[in-house]
Design a protein around this motif. Structure first.
Motif, PDB file in Angstrom:
ATOM      1  N   VAL A 168      43.427  52.387  31.725  1.00 46.61           N
ATOM      2  CA  VAL A 168      44.453  51.387  32.020  1.00 46.61           C
ATOM      3  C   VAL A 168      45.482  51.953  32.990  1.00 46.61           C
ATOM      4  O   VAL A 168      45.757  53.156  32.995  1.00 46.61           O
ATOM      5  CB  VAL A 168      45.105  50.917  30.702  1.00 46.61           C
ATOM      6  CG1 VAL A 168      46.085  51.926  30.169  1.00 46.61           C
ATOM      7  CG2 VAL A 168      45.728  49.543  30.840  1.00 46.61           C
ATOM      8  N   GLY A 169      46.019  51.065  33.827  1.00 48.12           N
ATOM      9  CA  GLY A 169      47.013  51.525  34.789  1.00 48.12           C
ATOM     10  C   GLY A 169      48.412  51.318  34.273  1.00 48.12           C
ATOM     11  O   GLY A 169      48.921  50.198  34.292  1.00 48.12           O
ATOM     12  N   GLU A 170      48.991  52.394  33.755  1.00 47.11           N
ATOM     13  CA  GLU A 170      50.412  52.295  33.404  1.00 47.11           C
ATOM     14  C   GLU A 170      51.053  53.657  33.569  1.00 47.11           C
ATOM     15  O   GLU A 170      50.493  54.672  33.170  1.00 47.11           O
ATOM     16  CB  GLU A 170      50.634  51.737  31.998  1.00 47.11           C
ATOM     17  CG  GLU A 170      50.090  52.543  30.868  1.00 47.11           C
ATOM     18  CD  GLU A 170      50.461  51.939  29.510  1.00 47.11           C
ATOM     19  OE1 GLU A 170      51.319  51.037  29.459  1.00 47.11           O
ATOM     20  OE2 GLU A 170      49.892  52.382  28.512  1.00 47.11           O
TER      21      GLU A 170
ATOM     22  N   SER B  93      47.014  47.079  46.510  1.00 49.69           N
ATOM     23  CA  SER B  93      45.956  46.498  45.698  1.00 49.69           C
ATOM     24  C   SER B  93      45.636  47.323  44.451  1.00 49.69           C
ATOM     25  O   SER B  93      45.581  48.539  44.487  1.00 49.69           O
ATOM     26  CB  SER B  93      44.691  46.385  46.560  1.00 49.69           C
ATOM     27  OG  SER B  93      43.524  46.521  45.775  1.00 49.69           O
ATOM     28  N   ASN B  94      45.420  46.615  43.375  1.00 47.84           N
ATOM     29  CA  ASN B  94      44.744  47.170  42.207  1.00 47.84           C
ATOM     30  C   ASN B  94      43.343  46.580  42.290  1.00 47.84           C
ATOM     31  O   ASN B  94      43.221  45.358  42.188  1.00 47.84           O
ATOM     32  CB  ASN B  94      45.467  46.700  40.936  1.00 47.84           C
ATOM     33  CG  ASN B  94      44.753  47.109  39.673  1.00 47.84           C
ATOM     34  OD1 ASN B  94      43.773  47.821  39.711  1.00 47.84           O
ATOM     35  ND2 ASN B  94      45.253  46.629  38.533  1.00 47.84           N
ATOM     36  N   PRO B  95      42.295  47.323  42.580  1.00 46.89           N
ATOM     37  CA  PRO B  95      42.120  48.755  42.326  1.00 46.89           C
ATOM     38  C   PRO B  95      42.135  49.698  43.543  1.00 46.89           C
ATOM     39  O   PRO B  95      41.975  50.879  43.333  1.00 46.89           O
ATOM     40  CB  PRO B  95      40.698  48.776  41.749  1.00 46.89           C
ATOM     41  CG  PRO B  95      39.980  47.750  42.584  1.00 46.89           C
ATOM     42  CD  PRO B  95      40.998  46.663  42.830  1.00 46.89           C
TER      43      PRO B  95
ATOM     44  N   PRO C  73      38.367  43.867  30.905  1.00 45.88           N
ATOM     45  CA  PRO C  73      37.658  45.156  30.798  1.00 45.88           C
ATOM     46  C   PRO C  73      38.599  46.359  30.774  1.00 45.88           C
ATOM     47  O   PRO C  73      38.322  47.340  30.086  1.00 45.88           O
ATOM     48  CB  PRO C  73      36.791  45.206  32.066  1.00 45.88           C
ATOM     49  CG  PRO C  73      36.898  43.897  32.716  1.00 45.88           C
ATOM     50  CD  PRO C  73      38.024  43.145  32.127  1.00 45.88           C
ATOM     51  N   THR C  74      39.719  46.272  31.517  1.00 44.81           N
ATOM     52  CA  THR C  74      40.649  47.417  31.507  1.00 44.81           C
ATOM     53  C   THR C  74      41.188  47.639  30.099  1.00 44.81           C
ATOM     54  O   THR C  74      41.234  48.763  29.602  1.00 44.81           O
ATOM     55  CB  THR C  74      41.830  47.158  32.469  1.00 44.81           C
ATOM     56  OG1 THR C  74      42.270  45.813  32.300  1.00 44.81           O
ATOM     57  CG2 THR C  74      41.458  47.391  33.909  1.00 44.81           C
ATOM     58  N   LEU C  75      41.563  46.530  29.463  1.00 46.63           N
ATOM     59  CA  LEU C  75      42.156  46.653  28.133  1.00 46.63           C
ATOM     60  C   LEU C  75      41.104  47.054  27.097  1.00 46.63           C
ATOM     61  O   LEU C  75      41.370  47.855  26.199  1.00 46.63           O
ATOM     62  CB  LEU C  75      42.842  45.345  27.739  1.00 46.63           C
ATOM     63  CG  LEU C  75      43.945  44.885  28.705  1.00 46.63           C
ATOM     64  CD1 LEU C  75      44.632  43.630  28.196  1.00 46.63           C
ATOM     65  CD2 LEU C  75      44.983  45.984  28.930  1.00 46.63           C
TER      66      LEU C  75
HETATM   67  N1  GLU Z   1      47.094  46.120  35.546  1.00 44.16           N
HETATM   68  C1  GLU Z   1      46.717  47.193  34.686  1.00 44.16           C
HETATM   69  C2  GLU Z   1      45.314  47.677  34.959  1.00 44.16           C
HETATM   70  O1  GLU Z   1      44.624  47.150  35.786  1.00 44.16           O
HETATM   71  C3  GLU Z   1      47.007  46.817  33.282  1.00 44.16           C
HETATM   72  C4  GLU Z   1      45.906  46.385  32.406  1.00 44.16           C
HETATM   73  C5  GLU Z   1      45.483  44.988  32.582  1.00 44.16           C
HETATM   74  O2  GLU Z   1      46.175  44.078  32.115  1.00 44.16           O
HETATM   75  O3  GLU Z   1      44.452  44.844  33.224  1.00 44.16           O
HETATM   76  O4  GLU Z   1      44.907  48.627  34.372  1.00 44.16           O
END
Ligand code: GLU
Length: 401
Positions: free
Chosen positions: A38-40, A174-176, A15-17
């Protein structure tokens, strides 16, 4: 009968991508979009790292490498584990892959038999459960509470371990949520795990260097050395060195597990890109001085987002301790009505409304296994973040009961 495998029908695209792509597509169509999906990190990869890649290309490092990654890189990773984490992983206990995601993918493919259970505390990074399901494993999702900063409690872990449990996933920061497991937290979990020698631990330490307020980073195999033989310690250069596109992740773990993961990799991507590996080597061997400035900037961004979201009574945020996500409680907007008359019934509805009404793209918490929340990535500059938070405030103000 569908041409697509039954197994894949259970899997959703990341879903993030997908949401990041959607936001970029809307931008291309001319919409004014702020993309906080997206997390970058938005920083350039440091120039000494890019230079390392240039030299590698011109000096002929353009061929296959060892499947597990070049010996030079694995030696540098071994040093990193020793110096930062007090963990001794010899180069033959290390696998380098195309990003942390491929490391996890290899580990699951190498170990999961249909029906094996994998404990995943929620909220969790979007890909964990799907990767497990892809190999017909059973994700066992364990809820956590904001009262405990979304961290898994040892008593909850104890309740869900069964003879079929193969793995426990941990992710700190942690992500998120940005939550960090303290040494004491990990000791408590370790105590439970020591009672169950069949359970392996995958710890995703990708955000190790992105920690605020001088909190301590710890990882379970160093906190409890008795768990070393059944822990896979996953990390990578993507977040710390702003190298997301280079796709270099790695793991240290038991020799037999690493060997099995290597077998998987040898039959899929062979090796991670030789040039990206040379760049990662420069990253690991070079100075981390630049990180201080990045951390200062990330801390300011976090503080800004915390301060601006506090002006919106319908939203609640526990200040993240690490990573660069604001995992924001949006119970307060549920059941409200948008100016066009639609009812907001879920965080996905709220995210869709923010995109439609204000052009703010973010990821609904339900993608991470906990709703109604929204995840705002603050890995972007403060002007954009201020604009985004103001737009979110505008959108919320327009909702009616
Ligand atoms: N880890 C990042 C995110 O959660 C990169 C995108 C992914 O691969 O999920 O946004």
């Amino acid at each position: 009968m569908s041409f697509i495998s039954r197994r894949l029908s259970e899997i959703k695209p990341s879903p993030t991508l997908m949401l990041a792509q959607k936001a970029e597509d809307l931008k291309t169509q001319g919409r004014d979009i702020i993309n906080l999906t997206v997390g970058e990190p938005d920083f350039q990869t440091p120039s000494h790292i890019c230079e390392g890649a240039r030299v590698a290309m011109l000096s002929g490092q353009t061929k296959y490498t060892a499947v597990a990654g070049t010996l030079a890189l694995r030696k540098a990773i071994s040093e990193k584990f020793k110096n930062d984490n007090n963990l001794k992983y010899d180069p033959n206990q290390i696998l380098v892959s195309n990003g942390g995601k491929q490391v996890i993918f290899n580990a699951m493919m190498a170990t999961i038999n249909p029906g094996d259970e994998v404990i995943i505390p929620a909220p969790f990074w979007v890909s964990y459960a799907d990767i497990v399901a892809l190999f017909e494993g059973k994700p066992v999702i364990v809820s956590t509470s904001p009262k405990n900063n979304f961290k898994l409690l040892s008593e909850d872990l104890d309740k869900v371990i069964t003879p079929k449990t193969k793995w426990l996933f941990l992710n700190s920061p942690s992500n998120p949520t940005g939550s960090i497991y303290s040494r004491e937290d990990l000791q408590k979990l370790a105590k439970v795990l020591l009672k169950h020698p069949h359970v392996h631990i995958l710890t995703d330490d990708m955000y190790e260097y992105l920690i605020y307020d001088n909190l301590e980073f710890t990882t379970i195999a160093s906190v409890e050395p008795q768990l070393y033989d059944r822990t896979l310690t996953v990390n990578g250069v993507s977040k710390a060195y702003s190298m997301t596109g280079w796709r270099i992740g790695y793991a240290g773990g038991p020799k037999d597990l690493i060997k099995a993961m290597m077998t998987v990799q040898s039959q899929s991507t062979t090796n991670p890109c030789s040039i990206a590996q040379a760049a990662a080597l420069c990253a690991l061997e070079g100075s981390r001085e630049f990180l201080k400035n990045w951390l200062t900037e990330f801390t300011e961004r976090r503080n800004l987002v915390v301060q601006l979201l506090a002006k919106i009574p319908e939203l609640k945020l526990i200040p993240p301790q690490g990573a660069f996500y604001a995992f924001t409680d949006c119970h307060g907007v549920i059941n409200k009505t948008t100016p066009t008359g639609s009812k907001i019934e879920s965080d996905s509805d709220f995210a869709a409304y923010l995109l439609e009404d204000q052009g703010v793209a973010l990821v609904p918490g339900s993608s991470f296994g906990l709703g109604p929340y929204i995840r705002i990535s603050f890995a972007t500059n403060q002007t954009v973040l201020k604009d985004a938070c103001e737009r979110i405030q505008q959108a919320v103000l327009k909702l009616s009961d």
